[in-house]
Design an enzyme around this catalytic site. Structure first.
Site, PDB file in Angstrom:
ATOM      1  N   ASP A  82      -4.862  10.021   7.180  1.00  0.00           N
ATOM      2  CA  ASP A  82      -5.775  10.233   6.051  1.00  0.00           C
ATOM      3  C   ASP A  82      -7.175   9.692   6.278  1.00  0.00           C
ATOM      4  OD1 ASP A  82      -4.046  11.617   4.365  1.00  0.00           O
ATOM      5  OD2 ASP A  82      -3.042   9.776   3.770  1.00  0.00           O
ATOM      6  N   HIS A 108       0.219   1.846   8.599  1.00  0.00           N
ATOM      7  CA  HIS A 108       1.320   2.793   8.428  1.00  0.00           C
ATOM      8  C   HIS A 108       2.637   2.052   8.583  1.00  0.00           C
ATOM      9  CE1 HIS A 108       3.811   6.355   8.893  1.00  0.00           C
ATOM     10  NE2 HIS A 108       2.813   6.998   8.343  1.00  0.00           N
TER      11      HIS A 108
HETATM   12  N1  CMC Z   1      -5.880  -2.711   4.566  1.00  0.00           N
HETATM   13  C1  CMC Z   1      -5.758  -4.050   4.637  1.00  0.00           C
HETATM   14  N2  CMC Z   1      -4.618  -4.685   4.923  1.00  0.00           N
HETATM   15  C2  CMC Z   1      -3.537  -3.929   5.129  1.00  0.00           C
HETATM   16  C3  CMC Z   1      -3.580  -2.507   5.077  1.00  0.00           C
HETATM   17  C4  CMC Z   1      -4.822  -1.901   4.782  1.00  0.00           C
HETATM   18  N3  CMC Z   1      -4.902  -0.576   4.710  1.00  0.00           N
HETATM   19  N4  CMC Z   1      -2.358  -2.010   5.336  1.00  0.00           N
HETATM   20  C5  CMC Z   1      -1.565  -3.059   5.545  1.00  0.00           C
HETATM   21  N5  CMC Z   1      -2.283  -4.228   5.427  1.00  0.00           N
HETATM   22  C6  CMC Z   1      -1.773  -5.590   5.645  1.00  0.00           C
HETATM   23  C7  CMC Z   1      -0.966  -6.073   4.450  1.00  0.00           C
HETATM   24  O1  CMC Z   1      -1.797  -6.773   3.526  1.00  0.00           O
HETATM   25  C8  CMC Z   1       0.048  -6.956   5.116  1.00  0.00           C
HETATM   26  O2  CMC Z   1      -0.572  -8.179   5.436  1.00  0.00           O
HETATM   27  P1  CMC Z   1       0.274  -9.572   5.352  1.00  0.00           P
HETATM   28  O3  CMC Z   1       1.389  -9.422   6.346  1.00  0.00           O
HETATM   29  O4  CMC Z   1      -0.703 -10.655   5.686  1.00  0.00           O
HETATM   30  O5  CMC Z   1       0.791  -9.664   3.946  1.00  0.00           O
HETATM   31  C9  CMC Z   1       0.345  -6.256   6.440  1.00  0.00           C
HETATM   32  O6  CMC Z   1      -0.853  -5.522   6.739  1.00  0.00           O
HETATM   33  C10 CMC Z   1       1.532  -5.295   6.369  1.00  0.00           C
HETATM   34  O7  CMC Z   1       1.277  -4.372   5.317  1.00  0.00           O
HETATM   35  P2  CMC Z   1       2.371  -3.770   4.335  1.00  0.00           P
HETATM   36  O8  CMC Z   1       1.712  -3.334   3.088  1.00  0.00           O
HETATM   37  O9  CMC Z   1       3.507  -4.768   4.226  1.00  0.00           O
HETATM   38  O10 CMC Z   1       2.868  -2.549   5.179  1.00  0.00           O
HETATM   39  P3  CMC Z   1       3.696  -1.334   4.623  1.00  0.00           P
HETATM   40  O11 CMC Z   1       4.425  -0.741   5.762  1.00  0.00           O
HETATM   41  O12 CMC Z   1       4.506  -1.733   3.432  1.00  0.00           O
HETATM   42  O13 CMC Z   1       2.571  -0.331   4.058  1.00  0.00           O
HETATM   43  C11 CMC Z   1       0.916   1.352   3.960  1.00  0.00           C
HETATM   44  C12 CMC Z   1       2.090   0.769   4.770  1.00  0.00           C
HETATM   45  C13 CMC Z   1       0.517   2.687   4.555  1.00  0.00           C
HETATM   46  C14 CMC Z   1       1.377   1.589   2.495  1.00  0.00           C
HETATM   47  C15 CMC Z   1      -0.256   0.349   4.001  1.00  0.00           C
HETATM   48  O14 CMC Z   1      -0.685   0.172   5.340  1.00  0.00           O
HETATM   49  C16 CMC Z   1      -1.439   0.822   3.136  1.00  0.00           C
HETATM   50  O15 CMC Z   1      -1.444   0.538   1.918  1.00  0.00           O
HETATM   51  N6  CMC Z   1      -2.440   1.512   3.732  1.00  0.00           N
HETATM   52  C17 CMC Z   1      -3.557   2.037   2.951  1.00  0.00           C
HETATM   53  C18 CMC Z   1      -3.145   3.322   2.244  1.00  0.00           C
HETATM   54  C19 CMC Z   1      -3.014   4.483   3.217  1.00  0.00           C
HETATM   55  O16 CMC Z   1      -3.877   4.713   4.047  1.00  0.00           O
HETATM   56  N7  CMC Z   1      -1.937   5.247   3.045  1.00  0.00           N
HETATM   57  C20 CMC Z   1      -1.693   6.476   3.859  1.00  0.00           C
HETATM   58  C21 CMC Z   1      -0.477   6.306   4.727  1.00  0.00           C
HETATM   59  S1  CMC Z   1      -0.359   7.592   5.982  1.00  0.00           S
HETATM   60  C22 CMC Z   1      -0.226   9.072   5.124  1.00  0.00           C
HETATM   61  C23 CMC Z   1       0.984   9.182   4.270  1.00  0.00           C
HETATM   62  O17 CMC Z   1       2.081   8.867   4.675  1.00  0.00           O
HETATM   63  O18 CMC Z   1       0.838   9.640   3.153  1.00  0.00           O
END
Ligand code: CMC
Length: 434
Positions: A367, A307
């Site tokens: 989720d 998140h």
């Molecule tokens: N699985 C594997 N690796 C992950 C995940 C995941 N679900 N989420 C983040 N990471 C890793 C990412 O690869 C990155 O690694 P590195 O620093 O080595 O490059 C690090 O963690 C930081 O991730 P980010 O993508 O830069 O973080 P963000 O704040 O931009 O993204 C997020 C947040 C929710 C989009 C992301 O965690 C994600 O894609 N999660 C899966 C989708 C999900 O469950 N979404 C629902 C969010 S909660 C409900 C809502 O708000 O709708």
């Protein structure tokens, strides 16, 4: 009052004092509005990782401590003691209702649950297999055509009427998208039912039979809707604010929010989690799946994990996980969901003891378990994000209303950019191009 920070341009020696704004809770905010004027720079922050875009009194999240407050009330207390409709009142009006306010609010919402028959004609133009979110984007936008003329966004009375229209009609519209896909007759709302039971009846009932909502199931859906009602400045809410900042009508702005919610990184994750759990296969396959997630090449993510704001357990996820336990042991016909829940628990256990997830502070989000509950309640997979949209509408419209009513800060949202394209060049006729 904290001291201002001073920013100095080392080339020119020009300085600007930047006021530091103190929130009720959370990280203080530097007011950078003077930077372009005084120093001639814009600020650069892709993905709004560190930018506060508005003042808000609605919702507070402490991502390190796993705290979520709606209007100051902890989500755990609201989940246990309140109802979805009462939470709607709280979000919209800022306070819990008195007895008379509550009666009046419920009556007002009841009087608005039906939709114009013209809206149903629009649904019948959609292909039967259309994703319900595709219909939601179109239908909520189409409400503009039914109410736009009676909506002056600068009039607080008009705005409140529209807020209530949206809260009242969303379950009816959502259920209609399902009925169209299922080839069943649209159900009219029956206001003898409670708000959530009415939604279930319009979803699962048929005109030929009486409908009785299972109280355990109704409570579980109520809980899900409370937990999804608002979440401060997430992608869809920020979209609603940006869209609404042009003065467009709120139905169009909410349609934009629904479109944003649809993506798998946001509300679409609940659907993606179930696809992921089904795709993993047996529990023995989980370690191999985790390896694929950690493999930077594959592009596979552990859906329902991570998140932008929560860097510890999402408080909504722990409430939903407990509710999942309770629902699956008390609701008949959940044999399909039980193994899915066990796989999810095992996935969480393995992920939370793995350095990849620990180092990145990746925990289950709202989720991760919500799809299992929705599946146990009988919602088809393609309706999961629609349920999220129905619940989140009150948050979106409350934030829109707060923005329009903010005399000090309200202006059209208009980000700047760092232009890295071509320098100026002259047009070359087709035949002379190399
Ligand atoms: N699985 C594997 N690796 C992950 C995940 C995941 N679900 N989420 C983040 N990471 C890793 C990412 O690869 C990155 O690694 P590195 O620093 O080595 O490059 C690090 O963690 C930081 O991730 P980010 O993508 O830069 O973080 P963000 O704040 O931009 O993204 C997020 C947040 C929710 C989009 C992301 O965690 C994600 O894609 N999660 C899966 C989708 C999900 O469950 N979404 C629902 C969010 S909660 C409900 C809502 O708000 O709708």
């Amino acid at each position: 009052m904290p001291k201002p920070l001073t920013l100095t341009d080392p080339e020119t020696g020009h300085k600007v004092d930047l006021p530091v704004l103190e929130p009720t809770y959370g990280t203080p905010v530097i007011d950078i509005t003077g930077v372009p004027r005084e120093l001639g720079f814009f600020t650069h922050d892709p993905g709004f990782m560190s930018t506060s875009a508005c003042r808000s009194n609605v919702t507070f999240i402490d991502g390190d401590e796993g705290i979520l407050l709606y209007r100051g009330y902890p989500i755990e207390q609201l989940a246990e003691k309140s109802s979805f409709l009462e939470v709607c009142y709280l979000l919209i009006h800022g306070e819990l209702p008195t007895t008379s306010e509550w009666e009046a609010f419920q009556n007002d919402i009841r009087s608005r649950t039906m939709v114009h028959e013209g809206l149903r004609t629009i649904i019948t133009g959609y292909r039967r297999g259309s994703h319900p979110m595709a219909m939601m984007v179109g239908l909520v936008g189409a409400l503009s055509g039914f109410y736009h003329d009676a909506l002056d966004v600068n009039d607080p009375v008009h705005r409140m009427r529209c807020i209530r229209q949206l809260v009242a009609k969303m379950p009816t519209i959502a259920a209609d998208t399902h009925k169209w896909g299922a080839g069943q007759p649209f159900m009219h709302p029956d206001n003898a039912y409670g708000f959530v039971e009415n939604f279930m009846r319009m979803m699962f009932g048929v005109p030929a039979e009486p409908y009785e909502a299972d109280p355990v199931a109704a409570r579980a859906l109520e809980l899900m809707m409370i937990l999804h009602a608002d979440h401060e400045q997430n992608a869809s809410t920020s979209t609603v604010r940006l869209c609404g900042s042009s003065g467009t009508n709120p139905f169009a702005a909410i349609a934009a929010g629904i479109a944003t919610l649809w993506g798998p990184a946001h509300g679409g994750a609940n659907e993606a989690v179930i696809r992921m759990l089904s795709g993993i296969g047996s529990r023995g396959d989980i370690p191999r799946f985790i390896d694929r997630v950690k493999d930077r090449e594959s592009g596979v993510r552990l859906m329902g994990f991570g998140h932008r704001v929560y860097k510890s357990y999402d408080p909504r996820a722990s409430i939903i996980r407990d509710a999942c336990h309770e629902l699956l042991s008390n609701l008949e016909g959940t044999e399909r969901e039980q193994p899915m829940f066990e796989s999810a628990l095992e996935l969480e256990r393995i992920a939370r003891s793995d350095d990849y997830f620990i180092e990145r502070n990746l925990y289950p989000n709202v989720d991760f378990y919500s799809g299992i509950i929705l599946s146990a309640l009988g919602f088809p997979l393609n309706m999961f994000t629609v349920i999220f949209a129905v619940a989140r509408t009150v948050g979106w419209i409350t934030q829109w209303n707060e923005m329009i009513g903010d005399a000090e800060d309200f202006r059209i949202g208009r980000p700047r950019q760092l232009y890295l394209g071509h320098a100026r060049r002259d047009y070359v006729p087709t035949g002379e191009r190399s």
